[in-house]
Enzyme design. Structure first.
Site, PDB file in Angstrom:
ATOM      1  N   ASP A  61       0.822  -1.215   0.000  1.00 49.07           N
ATOM      2  CA  ASP A  61       0.000   0.000   0.000  1.00 49.07           C
ATOM      3  C   ASP A  61       0.850   1.255   0.000  1.00 49.07           C
ATOM      4  OD1 ASP A  61       0.767  -0.656   2.718  1.00 49.07           O
ATOM      5  OD2 ASP A  61      -0.672   0.836   3.419  1.00 49.07           O
TER       6      ASP A  61
ATOM      7  N   GLU B  42       0.147  -1.176   5.608  1.00 47.15           N
ATOM      8  CA  GLU B  42       1.221  -0.769   6.513  1.00 47.15           C
ATOM      9  C   GLU B  42       1.044   0.689   6.913  1.00 47.15           C
ATOM     10  OE1 GLU B  42       5.127   0.897   7.760  1.00 47.15           O
ATOM     11  OE2 GLU B  42       3.916   1.481   6.048  1.00 47.15           O
TER      12      GLU B  42
HETATM   13 ZN    ZN Z   1       6.912   2.442   3.804  1.00 43.89          ZN
HETATM   14 CA    CA Z   2       5.642   5.051   4.570  1.00 47.77          CA
END
Ligand code: ZN
Ligand code: CA
Length: 378
Positions: free
Chosen positions: A81, A142
């Site tokens: 992501d 993340e």
């Molecule tokens: Zn990163």
């Molecule tokens: Ca980042």
């Protein structure tokens, strides 16, 4: 394939990757692209159920290939992501540097790492280099709290040594420790009253917040610890004594004990101020991720140092100020380091990466795999 052609292939693949939009929870198209690439390289590709938990359109991608030479299993990891704005990224290459057209991020965080891993592995396969079990884990979400790493199906992870390629900084830099982080939310409940007619009947939640914050140790606490008030929301109008204020804050430390102490201090400031004014406060503290700390002699670190020296890189061991999938993996019993891959100005539309750094990152992956058998054993 000569070196120049291989670099061009790496750049072309990176450009293809950044053109596929993959904001958090919408990594599906990018994941499908990676699945094809990795299956073509001989990997068995599976997805876990982390996407359902996170409310996204795909789970984490877990790709496994056992080269069969019996050496220590290795895992390479990046997140799929990106932050926004990331729709319709138009990469530009000039003077050996890759950027966006300035209206979006580039997405080198973390697609530069993914491109380097795919190219590094491709070179190993092309050259017929013997290797052991390789696992590539490309996580979701993340950037919005490491939900992919937190929800990863660890039962499918057979490697214990993990290289995360997700750090800013020059190639050769290894983050071997990172802080724990807590999210703090305080809601102060005062009592409303007309500010002109009956102010004495009121308890101003804004005044309580002001007194609490004024007494707090904030920002740089010590070499290992930081704290910050991020937002204050509350109040309606000047003629109303504010009934409620919400304060959000964070604290980080490389030491879990120091973090606990900072939490307790901030909580006490809120509670004491609330007491003094006759208000009530609810303080909610959540650990976002735990600290990790590896030593210079940890096999994973030694393996990185060996590969980097082999490539003639200047090596530096640092601690990172932020959190990444690395924190989560270490907390789950894997041994993970975060390697810098040269990306700069991440999370901005000025983000860039040098082609030379992309190439070195691919070579680093290649070298880590190639020297895995010999580097730590002696
Ligand atoms: Zn990163
Ligand atoms: Ca980042």
């Amino acid at each position: 394939m000569d070196g120049h052609a291989a670099t061009q292939r790496l750049v072309d693949q990176f450009l293809s990757m950044v053109r596929i939009s993959s904001p958090s929870r919408q990594e599906g198209d990018f994941a499908a692209y990676l699945r094809n690439e990795l299956e073509a390289l001989g990997f068995a590709v599976e997805f876990d159920g982390a996407g359902e938990q996170a409310g996204g359109d795909t789970g984490n991608l877990i790709a496994t290939l056992d080269g069969g030479d019996g050496s220590e299993p290795l895992m390479f990891c990046c997140h799929m992501d990106t932050v926004t704005p990331c729709a319709n990224v138009q990469p530009r290459v000039a003077d050996g540097i890759i950027r966006s057209d300035g209206t979006t991020i580039l997405g080198g965080d973390d697609k530069a790492g993914i491109a380097a891993i795919v190219e590094g592995v491709r070179r190993i396969r092309e050259r017929g280099v013997a290797h052991g079990l390789l696992q590539l884990v490309f996580t979701i979400c993340e950037e919005v709290g490491m939900h992919g790493a937190k929800g990863l199906d660890y039962g499918r992870i057979r490697a214990r040594r993990v290289f995360v390629l997700d750090a800013e900084g020059p190639l050769g830099q290894i983050a071997l420790q990172g802080p724990s982080k807590d999210a703090i939310r305080a809601v102060i409940h005062g009592r409303t009253a007309h500010a002109g007619l009956h102010p004495e009947r009121g308890v101003s939640a804004i005044q309580v917040a002001a007194r609490a914050i004024e007494r707090m140790q904030l920002l740089r606490i010590d070499a290992e610890t930081t704290a910050n008030i991020g937002s204050i929301r509350g109040g309606i109008a000047t003629n109303i004594v504010a009934e409620q204020v919400e304060v959000t804050a964070e604290a980080r430390s490389l030491s879990n004990a120091k973090l606990d102490a900072q939490d307790a201090h901030m909580k006490a400031c809120f509670e004491q101020a609330a007491d003094e004014f006759g208000a009530r406060v609810d303080v909610d503290i959540k650990r976002s991720y735990a600290a990790f700390k590896l030593g210079e002699n940890d096999p994973v670190v030694r393996q990185c140092l060996d590969a980097m020296r082999h490539l003639g890189l200047q090596t530096t061991l640092v601690s990172t100020g932020g959190g990444s999938d690395c924190n989560i993996f270490n907390a789950r019993g894997l041994t993970a380091v975060d390697l810098a891959i040269g990306m700069t100005a991440v999370h901005t539309c000025q983000e860039s990466i040098r082609i030379a750094d992309l190439e070195t990152a691919a070579r680093l992956v290649e070298t880590l795999i190639e020297r895995n058998r010999t580097s730590v054993s002696e």
